[in-house]
Design an enzyme around this catalytic site. Structure first.
Site, PDB file in Angstrom:
ATOM      1  N   GLU A  52       0.846  -1.195   0.000  1.00 35.77           N
ATOM      2  CA  GLU A  52       0.000   0.000   0.000  1.00 35.77           C
ATOM      3  C   GLU A  52       0.882   1.245   0.000  1.00 35.77           C
ATOM      4  O   GLU A  52       1.859   1.339   0.745  1.00 35.77           O
ATOM      5  CB  GLU A  52      -0.876  -0.020   1.256  1.00 35.77           C
ATOM      6  CG  GLU A  52      -1.823   1.156   1.404  1.00 35.77           C
ATOM      7  CD  GLU A  52      -2.680   1.053   2.662  1.00 35.77           C
ATOM      8  OE1 GLU A  52      -3.643   1.827   2.785  1.00 35.77           O
ATOM      9  OE2 GLU A  52      -2.388   0.180   3.519  1.00 35.77           O
ATOM     10  N   LYS A 122      -9.191   2.707  -2.467  1.00 36.92           N
ATOM     11  CA  LYS A 122      -9.561   2.070  -1.197  1.00 36.92           C
ATOM     12  C   LYS A 122     -10.957   2.515  -0.763  1.00 36.92           C
ATOM     13  O   LYS A 122     -11.240   3.712  -0.656  1.00 36.92           O
ATOM     14  CB  LYS A 122      -8.529   2.446  -0.132  1.00 36.92           C
ATOM     15  CG  LYS A 122      -8.642   1.696   1.188  1.00 36.92           C
ATOM     16  CD  LYS A 122      -7.475   2.084   2.087  1.00 36.92           C
ATOM     17  CE  LYS A 122      -7.456   1.319   3.391  1.00 36.92           C
ATOM     18  NZ  LYS A 122      -6.294   1.713   4.236  1.00 36.92           N
ATOM     19  N   CYS A 156      -5.459  -3.236   1.988  1.00 38.70           N
ATOM     20  CA  CYS A 156      -5.307  -3.266   3.438  1.00 38.70           C
ATOM     21  C   CYS A 156      -6.613  -3.580   4.181  1.00 38.70           C
ATOM     22  O   CYS A 156      -7.108  -4.701   4.132  1.00 38.70           O
ATOM     23  CB  CYS A 156      -4.691  -1.951   3.905  1.00 38.70           C
ATOM     24  SG  CYS A 156      -4.019  -2.001   5.591  1.00 38.70           S
TER      25      CYS A 156
END
Length: 274
Positions: A52, A122, A156
């Protein structure tokens, strides 16, 4: 034999770098990425996955994140495309994406031909840092083809929700790529939760992290887990690493025959939880 049983396995390389903390610029990242890509290609990999915010480092604060942000077609993307073409290797990298008057926590999959195959923002923002810096993405299932393999992208915290991984499985994702920036003491996530996600949705998961002190201590422990929940390859908890695993579609078929979770679902009973 089925077509998936005769298909060639895909070699996936995962780069677990030392945390860079935002002090280094674009050129330094591209130099480091070029070395990792060359090593991955030498090992026969077709895809290189990085963590990330791999281009900049994570948890840099609002001002520095905005300063480093670039559009999806900026100079950073040009550099990654050149590395991908030179090494005949697809690459997943992360960076702060400047778009729509804001900044997104994004990853981009660049094919070995240099074309952008997929970009994901995200969707599940973790904690005050994420929410104070980034706008949330609004598209959950983003996929691309790598040869005959269907690759999906999450970032994540996204993978910690069973709904996100199940949505990918139902949409046909076979390899779920999850760049992360996980800190201690959350080693439970790679050691237990990632394996559970892979097993319950019967797909491969490549979970790729930083390691190093940083402001909170990135714990490494990146890994590739198979659809049977078993480890295929992993990185250490205390060092930079490049590790490689084979993603075999026949393993997905075997897992789904042995434990047919997707076939035996009864979504009519789940209501909003489906």
């Amino acid at each position: 034999m089925t077509s998936s049983e005769t298909a060639k396995a895909t070699r996936v390389a995962c780069w677990q770098p030392a945390w860079i903390g935002g002090e280094s610029g674009r050129d330094d990242f591209l130099e480091r990425l070029a070395r990792a890509a060359a090593a991955a290609a030498d090992g026969g990999a077709e895809l290189l996955v990085t963590p990330e915010m791999s281009a900049t480092g994570y948890q840099l604060g609002l001002a520095r994140t905005v300063e480093l942000a670039e559009p999806a077609d900026g100079a950073l993307a040009d550099g990654v495309r050149e590395i991908a073409v030179r090494n005949r290797l697809a690459i997943v990298y992360g960076w702060p994406e400047l778009a729509d008057g804001g900044v997104y926590n994004s990853v981009q999959l660049v094919g070995s031909d240099g074309a952008v195959a997929a970009r994901y923002r995200k969707t599940h923002l973790y904690g005050e840092f994420d929410r104070s810096v980034f706008a949330p993405g609004d598209r959950l299932v983003v996929q691309a083809k790598l040869g005959s393999l269907t690759v999906g992208l999450l970032i994540c915290y996204d993978v910690e929700f069973p709904e996100t991984v199940r949505a990918h499985a139902l949409a046909g994702t076979e390899l779920l790529v999850v760049p992360t920036a996980l800190v201690r003491p959350w080693e439970f996530v790679p050691r237990t939760l990632v394996a559970a996600r892979a097993f319950e949705s019967q797909l491969f998961v490549a979970y790729v992290n930083w390691y190093g002190a940083g402001p909170h201590g990135y714990c490494g422990l990146g890994r590739v887990v198979g659809p049977d929940g078993l480890l295929r390859a992993e990185g250490p908890g205390d060092a930079e690493a490049l590790f490689v695993a084979e993603v075999d579609r026949a393993a997905i078929d075997a897992s789904r025959r042995a434990t047919p979770y997707l076939l035996n679902r009864r979504p009519e009973l789940y209501g909003a939880a489906q």
